[in-house]
Scaffold this motif. Sequence first.
Motif: not given
Length: 286
Positions: A40-42, A44-50
């Motif tokens: 889930i953390a990964e 969320e990180r990818v979505e935040a970068e996008m």
Amino acid sequence: DEEEGSSSWETDSDASDSDERGARKMIKPVFVPKKERDTIAERERVEAEMDAEWEGRAKQKEIRKNESRQLAQIEVDRENQIEDAEANAQLDDVDTSDEADPEGDYEKWVIREMERVRIDKEQREAYVKEQEELETLRAMPEDEKDAWLREHRPELFEPKAEKERVKMNFMQKYYHKGAFFQEAADDPRRPNNDGVDEIYKRDFSQATGEDKIDKSSLPKAMQVRKDKFGKVGQTKWTHLSAEDTTYANQEKGEHNAWTDKNNANLKKLEQKRAGMKGFEVKKHLE
């Protein structure tokens, strides 16, 4: 009694069938390595970068839009200023100070014109004199021509000073000084390049960049051109002397076919070539 027993049996079997139909199917567990797990953390990180990337694109688009508006406004203002200047232009605004001293300007022009006429006359006289000398030399015998040249053109018989050759570093790149715009630097009337721009006085044989390093002291594997060692663009070719196999392995008794003095085919080839009559093949090969 039998009817009651049969009805109760049917009721139990129907209930068991319905339980089996409504039961959830179990999926076979599959092991996923840790490096391939999408936590889930990964996510969320990818979505935040996008999201950040999209926000950055939107900001860049807004900045470009504002810059375009500013440039358009500047262009409009410039055109308006030009129109206002053309509409309100007056003859007094034109600077006509060039005609403030007509007599002095005329005197300067006379001096320039006289200098031009003098230079033109000298050039024509020098050309006529050169043509007369050529006609005289063509009519002279060889011995008289040599004596005349030694008397009137002694600079032709002076020994040319050899240019000092600068020793370049091992595998140093050679730069040519250029074949254009060199008349001033190579003018014989200016032996010391007096009055020539500094660019003509540069030493083009000096090492630059990576060539300042003495590659002869490096290991053979690192003796490559420029900074290509260990890179994709590196090639095995270094310099011509390392690739020349003309006299390779002669100490072992091996000879190149084109340099072997005892090669009969080479002797026949030399004799058949044009202009090779009386040519000593052995002497040539030595």
